[in-house]
Design a protein around this motif. Structure first.
Motif, PDB file in Angstrom:
ATOM      1  N   ILE A 176     -43.159  71.906   0.351  1.00 62.13           N
ATOM      2  CA  ILE A 176     -42.179  72.710  -0.396  1.00 62.13           C
ATOM      3  C   ILE A 176     -42.412  72.600  -1.900  1.00 62.13           C
ATOM      4  N   PHE A 177     -42.592  71.385  -2.403  1.00 64.14           N
ATOM      5  CA  PHE A 177     -42.789  71.214  -3.845  1.00 64.14           C
ATOM      6  C   PHE A 177     -44.139  71.785  -4.291  1.00 64.14           C
ATOM      7  N   SER A 178     -45.141  71.720  -3.420  1.00 69.49           N
ATOM      8  CA  SER A 178     -46.433  72.323  -3.756  1.00 69.49           C
ATOM      9  C   SER A 178     -46.301  73.840  -3.840  1.00 69.49           C
ATOM     10  N   TRP A 179     -45.604  74.421  -2.892  1.00 75.28           N
ATOM     11  CA  TRP A 179     -45.336  75.860  -2.916  1.00 75.28           C
ATOM     12  C   TRP A 179     -44.557  76.231  -4.172  1.00 75.28           C
ATOM     13  N   GLY A 180     -43.562  75.425  -4.504  1.00 76.71           N
ATOM     14  CA  GLY A 180     -42.784  75.671  -5.720  1.00 76.71           C
ATOM     15  C   GLY A 180     -43.617  75.566  -6.978  1.00 76.71           C
ATOM     16  N   GLY A 181     -44.635  74.683  -6.948  1.00 75.92           N
ATOM     17  CA  GLY A 181     -45.507  74.570  -8.105  1.00 75.92           C
ATOM     18  C   GLY A 181     -46.256  75.859  -8.381  1.00 75.92           C
ATOM     19  N   PHE A 182     -46.698  76.547  -7.322  1.00 73.66           N
ATOM     20  CA  PHE A 182     -47.378  77.829  -7.498  1.00 73.66           C
ATOM     21  C   PHE A 182     -46.415  78.933  -7.961  1.00 73.66           C
ATOM     22  N   VAL A 183     -45.162  78.857  -7.518  1.00 71.59           N
ATOM     23  CA  VAL A 183     -44.182  79.909  -7.833  1.00 71.59           C
ATOM     24  C   VAL A 183     -43.564  79.704  -9.217  1.00 71.59           C
ATOM     25  N   PHE A 184     -43.106  78.485  -9.504  1.00 71.66           N
ATOM     26  CA  PHE A 184     -42.367  78.222 -10.742  1.00 71.66           C
ATOM     27  C   PHE A 184     -43.205  77.559 -11.834  1.00 71.66           C
ATOM     28  N   GLY A 185     -44.346  76.986 -11.459  1.00 68.47           N
ATOM     29  CA  GLY A 185     -45.140  76.220 -12.418  1.00 68.47           C
ATOM     30  C   GLY A 185     -45.081  74.745 -12.066  1.00 68.47           C
ATOM     31  N   TRP A 186     -46.137  74.025 -12.405  1.00 66.26           N
ATOM     32  CA  TRP A 186     -46.226  72.633 -11.995  1.00 66.26           C
ATOM     33  C   TRP A 186     -45.296  71.723 -12.772  1.00 66.26           C
ATOM     34  N   ASP A 187     -44.913  72.112 -13.981  1.00 69.63           N
ATOM     35  CA  ASP A 187     -43.937  71.295 -14.701  1.00 69.63           C
ATOM     36  C   ASP A 187     -42.589  71.336 -13.992  1.00 69.63           C
ATOM     37  N   ARG A 188     -42.219  72.545 -13.488  1.00 66.16           N
ATOM     38  CA  ARG A 188     -40.965  72.665 -12.734  1.00 66.16           C
ATOM     39  C   ARG A 188     -41.039  71.860 -11.433  1.00 66.16           C
ATOM     40  N   ALA A 189     -42.192  71.841 -10.794  1.00 63.08           N
ATOM     41  CA  ALA A 189     -42.352  71.070  -9.565  1.00 63.08           C
ATOM     42  C   ALA A 189     -42.164  69.582  -9.827  1.00 63.08           C
ATOM     43  N   MET A 190     -42.676  69.099 -10.951  1.00 59.10           N
ATOM     44  CA  MET A 190     -42.525  67.680 -11.274  1.00 59.10           C
ATOM     45  C   MET A 190     -41.079  67.339 -11.607  1.00 59.10           C
ATOM     46  N   TYR A 191     -40.395  68.221 -12.329  1.00 54.01           N
ATOM     47  CA  TYR A 191     -38.966  68.007 -12.577  1.00 54.01           C
ATOM     48  C   TYR A 191     -38.186  68.049 -11.257  1.00 54.01           C
ATOM     49  N   SER A 192     -38.624  68.886 -10.328  1.00 51.54           N
ATOM     50  CA  SER A 192     -37.963  68.975  -9.026  1.00 51.54           C
ATOM     51  C   SER A 192     -38.089  67.666  -8.255  1.00 51.54           C
ATOM     52  N   ILE A 193     -39.266  67.051  -8.341  1.00 52.83           N
ATOM     53  CA  ILE A 193     -39.468  65.759  -7.675  1.00 52.83           C
ATOM     54  C   ILE A 193     -38.553  64.702  -8.290  1.00 52.83           C
ATOM     55  N   LEU A 194     -38.399  64.736  -9.621  1.00 53.05           N
ATOM     56  CA  LEU A 194     -37.489  63.814 -10.295  1.00 53.05           C
ATOM     57  C   LEU A 194     -36.054  64.032  -9.821  1.00 53.05           C
ATOM     58  N   ALA A 195     -35.622  65.286  -9.763  1.00 51.92           N
ATOM     59  CA  ALA A 195     -34.267  65.595  -9.309  1.00 51.92           C
ATOM     60  C   ALA A 195     -34.060  65.145  -7.867  1.00 51.92           C
ATOM     61  N   TYR A 196     -35.078  65.346  -7.026  1.00 51.93           N
ATOM     62  CA  TYR A 196     -34.976  64.952  -5.621  1.00 51.93           C
ATOM     63  C   TYR A 196     -34.851  63.437  -5.491  1.00 51.93           C
ATOM     64  N   PHE A 197     -35.618  62.699  -6.279  1.00 53.07           N
ATOM     65  CA  PHE A 197     -35.553  61.238  -6.245  1.00 53.07           C
ATOM     66  C   PHE A 197     -34.163  60.749  -6.652  1.00 53.07           C
ATOM     67  N   ILE A 198     -33.612  61.335  -7.705  1.00 52.96           N
ATOM     68  CA  ILE A 198     -32.269  60.953  -8.169  1.00 52.96           C
ATOM     69  C   ILE A 198     -31.230  61.299  -7.103  1.00 52.96           C
ATOM     70  N   THR A 199     -31.389  62.468  -6.483  1.00 50.70           N
ATOM     71  CA  THR A 199     -30.487  62.860  -5.407  1.00 50.70           C
ATOM     72  C   THR A 199     -30.524  61.847  -4.270  1.00 50.70           C
ATOM     73  N   PHE A 200     -31.728  61.457  -3.870  1.00 47.63           N
ATOM     74  CA  PHE A 200     -31.910  60.521  -2.760  1.00 47.63           C
ATOM     75  C   PHE A 200     -31.220  59.194  -3.058  1.00 47.63           C
ATOM     76  N   LYS A 201     -31.393  58.674  -4.270  1.00 46.97           N
ATOM     77  CA  LYS A 201     -30.778  57.395  -4.630  1.00 46.97           C
ATOM     78  C   LYS A 201     -29.261  57.518  -4.722  1.00 46.97           C
ATOM     79  N   THR A 202     -28.774  58.649  -5.225  1.00 45.84           N
ATOM     80  CA  THR A 202     -27.327  58.856  -5.322  1.00 45.84           C
ATOM     81  C   THR A 202     -26.698  58.932  -3.939  1.00 45.84           C
ATOM     82  N   ILE A 203     -27.378  59.561  -2.998  1.00 43.90           N
ATOM     83  CA  ILE A 203     -26.882  59.628  -1.616  1.00 43.90           C
ATOM     84  C   ILE A 203     -26.683  58.220  -1.070  1.00 43.90           C
ATOM     85  N   ASP A 204     -27.649  57.327  -1.308  1.00 43.36           N
ATOM     86  CA  ASP A 204     -27.522  55.944  -0.842  1.00 43.36           C
ATOM     87  C   ASP A 204     -26.282  55.276  -1.416  1.00 43.36           C
TER      88      ASP A 204
END
Length: 299
Positions: A176-204
């Motif tokens: 999904i993030f690789s696909w998003g990198g092609f659609v939105f740009g790789w900087d957006r994909a990297m920010y998305s990974i950061l947001a996902y990591f924060i989401t995962f930790k907050t869920i815990d």
């Protein structure tokens, strides 16, 4: 998403005995709140800045961007197959809670679509969007539902393929993030990974709480002294269990107690002072109910 808690809830729903009206009302209220918070995280922080989440939400964000169709429609219809899977394979209550949460999420994202973004700073959007999203998802999971079908699919596939639930979800999200990198740009994909990591930790944090509980298992010939010290200095009750050494065949006394992570260092100090050679194992606990876990007063 927290896979251990989701698996635990699925097992609980398999043995479901019915819910009281008060529990149903409480569950409904928190699922609604969680879904609305998730919609805020998506529509007010992530989507305006072209940042994705993982799972079905991430796929929906990409498809909505490419097609111009409202995000809520993708969120609802892409999750429908997983609702039926959940209904047949996991349980009626879990499936209905999930469908209800997804419906509230879809309607909320549609309503919030034209709300101005809180910030156009990518880092702030990733951090605070991830936090709000994680709180919302955590509440829904804690109260018996799920807002993303990929977790359900991963848990079911885990029984048929030689990969863990976490590994399956990781594979999904890499795609999904690789696909998003092609659609939105790789900087957006990297920010998305950061947001996902924060989401995962907050869920815990939402599921387990800030004051996370831990179980402690202690094997020592001086079990009485250690048990009394834990009771007196930590205010925690202990349970003595009977054990047998597999190698020696000797009878052993095993001390079991539940503490918070803030008390772990003091427990280790107590054991070290009384019996430096004692066996000590400490593990995380997702939830503690019943018994006499409530801390006693210490002086």
């Amino acid at each position: 998403m927290d896979q251990k808690m989701l698996q635990q809830q699925i097992n609980e729903h398999i043995q479901h005995r019915g819910l009281t009206k008060l529990k149903i009302a409480k569950r409904t209220a928190f699922i609604v709140l969680g879904a609305i918070l998730m919609a805020i995280g998506i529509e007010v922080f992530l989507v305006p800045n072209l940042i994705m989440d993982g799972g079905i939400v991430g796929i929906s964000i990409i498809l909505s961007h490419l097609s111009g169709i409202k995000l809520g429609l993708f969120l609802f219809f892409l999750n429908i197959p997983f609702f039926f899977i959940g209904y047949k394979q996991i349980g009626k209550t879990f499936a209905i809670s999930t469908l209800f949460g997804i419906a509230v999420l879809s309607l909320s994202t549609t309503y919030l679509h034209h709300v101005p973004a809180f910030t156009d700073d990518m880092l702030l959007a990733s951090v605070f969007g991830g936090i709000v999203l994680g709180v919302g998802v955590g509440l829904v999971i804690r109260y018996g539902g799920s807002l993303d079908g990929t977790e359900i699919l991963a848990i079911l596939l885990n029984k048929r393929v030689p990969f863990s639930v976490g590994e399956l979800i990781m594979f999904f999200n890499i795609f999904i993030f690789s696909w998003g990198g092609f659609v939105f740009g790789w900087d957006r994909a990297m920010y998305s990974i950061l947001a996902y990591f924060i989401t995962f930790k907050t869920i815990d944090i939402v599921i387990e709480g800030l004051d996370q509980s831990k179980s402690a298992w202690i094997i020592s010939d001086q079990h009485k002294d250690i048990g009394e010290a834990v009771l007196a200095r930590l205010g925690r009750g202990v349970t003595y269990l009977k054990g047998e050494g597999a190698y020696t065949g000797d009878d052993k006394k095993v001390i079991f107690c539940v503490i918070t992570r803030l008390e772990e260092a003091k427990l280790k100090l107590i054991v070290e002072e009384i019996d430096p050679s004692a066996f000590l194992a400490v593990a995380d606990i997702a939830e503690v109910r019943g018994g006499r876990f409530k801390k006693r007063d210490i002086h």
